[in-house]
Design an enzyme around this catalytic site. Structure first.
Site, PDB file in Angstrom:
ATOM      1  N   HIS A 152       0.841  -1.203   0.000  1.00  0.00           N
ATOM      2  CA  HIS A 152       0.000   0.000   0.000  1.00  0.00           C
ATOM      3  C   HIS A 152       0.876   1.253   0.000  1.00  0.00           C
ATOM      4  O   HIS A 152       0.665   2.177  -0.803  1.00  0.00           O
ATOM      5  CB  HIS A 152      -0.900  -0.036   1.235  1.00  0.00           C
ATOM      6  N   GLU A 153       1.858   1.300   0.899  1.00  0.00           N
ATOM      7  CA  GLU A 153       2.701   2.496   1.010  1.00  0.00           C
ATOM      8  C   GLU A 153       3.613   2.670  -0.197  1.00  0.00           C
ATOM      9  O   GLU A 153       3.849   3.797  -0.649  1.00  0.00           O
ATOM     10  CB  GLU A 153       3.521   2.439   2.302  1.00  0.00           C
ATOM     11  N   HIS A 172       2.134   4.623  -3.010  1.00  0.00           N
ATOM     12  CA  HIS A 172       2.004   6.071  -2.814  1.00  0.00           C
ATOM     13  C   HIS A 172       3.197   6.842  -3.366  1.00  0.00           C
ATOM     14  O   HIS A 172       3.075   8.028  -3.684  1.00  0.00           O
ATOM     15  CB  HIS A 172       1.904   6.395  -1.321  1.00  0.00           C
ATOM     16  N   ASP A 214      -5.329   8.287  -1.410  1.00  0.00           N
ATOM     17  CA  ASP A 214      -6.165   7.506  -0.491  1.00  0.00           C
ATOM     18  C   ASP A 214      -7.601   7.967  -0.678  1.00  0.00           C
ATOM     19  O   ASP A 214      -8.054   8.911  -0.031  1.00  0.00           O
ATOM     20  CB  ASP A 214      -5.724   7.707   0.967  1.00  0.00           C
TER      21      ASP A 214
END
Length: 357
Positions: free
Chosen positions: A308-309, A312, A323
């Site tokens: 997920h990170e 980004h 998000d």
């Protein structure tokens, strides 16, 4: 590490592909109430938001990554001369269950809450001049007495125009812009260091597996990305491939990964965060309470949180994700264009591929 030529090719492909995906105009379900956000200028670049429940149902709204969050998260989009000013704050991944009561705000029909924040703190407005500020997206909700996210509500604001004093705005932006480049994996010792290193390394094969599944398409892909179009499948696969390359080494790469919280952003409900403008990722203490890999469909774990990170950070794959929605129910309500820009859509798809959900 990738060569500059390959990076430019991927960026060009991503920009073209995203531009080619038309945002859905399909109306949302009638039973999703809408939040109205009224933006007004307080002074300088200080803005007040009044969030009102325009529906006829009670709402328990999550404030993380939304108005009332005290972290430097993206609450509004800022435009100058028709182009969006890059966001320079943090993107948080928070829990989707076991959330503390204090991170929710209850709003009955017609009720409101307020929040004040400085838009110059997370956007470089040092050039000054007129800007336009607006907000639109989805806020997570739960049942009145719940601690698990169970719904999503659409919100939208007016457009606010502000004439910015560039010198004053630059001082506010500088207070956030105090980060230095460090080594690839930092502050990682003891059991937490071992857990983080293992999660990062295992992110590589899972991201590669997800890339293959994306190229093949199918039910899970359509569930999260709302299409089986080959162009979209290739774009999703390219981002996962980039994550796999980045996660394959803890001694080189384009991100700096902290095993702790050097900037004081974490709270008990936040798992990890990214600072995309610096390609920095930091784990929070709650990250280490997760299992390494969950056996629960739509669940959270350390490996998919790291994925997920990574999505980004534009250094891994540009543009980095936003998000827009958290959790299975919210993420699967997004359009194709929105899902392509939503970090949780990627981590949840990876979870679905791993478990065959």
């Amino acid at each position: 590490m990738r060569s500059p030529q390959s990076i430019l090719a991927i960026v060009a492909f991503a920009t073209t592909a995203i531009a080619g995906v038309v945002p859905s105009t399909e109306k949302r379900a009638d039973d999703i109430p809408e939040l109205d956000v009224k933006l007004t200028q307080v002074e300088g670049t200080l803005v007040k938001a009044v969030v009102t429940n325009n529906g006829d149902e009670d709402l328990n709204i999550l404030n993380l990554n939304f108005f009332k969050d005290t972290a430097p998260v993206k609450k509004v989009s800022v435009y100058s001369q028709g182009a969006e000013v890059p966001f320079a704050g943090v993107r948080l991944r928070h829990k989707t269950s076991g959330l503390s009561p204090e991170v929710f705000t209850y709003l009955g029909p017609g009720e409101s809450f307020e929040d004040e924040f400085d838009v110059a703190f997370t956007a470089d407005l040092s050039q000054g001049g007129r800007i336009v500020v607006k907000a639109e997206g989805f806020a997570s909700t739960t049942d009145t007495d719940g601690d698990t996210l169970s719904g999503v509500v659409h919100y939208k604001s007016n457009e606010l125009e502000i004439d910015v004093d560039g010198k004053a705005a630059a001082k506010n932006f500088a207070s956030l812009n105090q980060f230095s480049k460090r080594t690839r994996l930092t502050g990682c010792t003891g059991s937490r260091g071992s857990a983080a290193t293992r999660a990062i390394r295992d992110s590589a094969p899972l991201a590669a597996m997800a890339a293959g599944a994306a190229r093949n398409g199918g039910r899970a892909f359509t569930q999260y990305f709302k299409t089986n179009d080959q162009q979209v499948r290739n774009l999703v696969a390219a981002r996962f491939d980039a994550v796999a390359r980045e996660a394959s080494s803890t001694t080189s790469g384009r991100t700096t990964y902290y095993c702790d919280d050097p900037y004081g952003i974490c709270s008990p409900n936040v798992l990890a965060y990214a600072l995309p403008s610096r390609n920095i990722i930091s784990n929070c203490p709650a990250y280490y309470s997760l299992s390494h890999l969950t056996w629960r469909c739509h669940g959270q774990d350390r490996v998919t949180t790291s994925i997920h990170e990574f999505t980004h950070t534009p250094g891994v794959f540009s543009p980095g994700t936003d998000d827009l929605a958290y959790g299975h129910q919210a993420a699967t309500s997004l359009s194709t264009w929105e899902a392509l820009n939503n970090a949780d859509s990627f981590s949840l798809f990876a979870n679905a591929v791993y478990l065959g959900c």
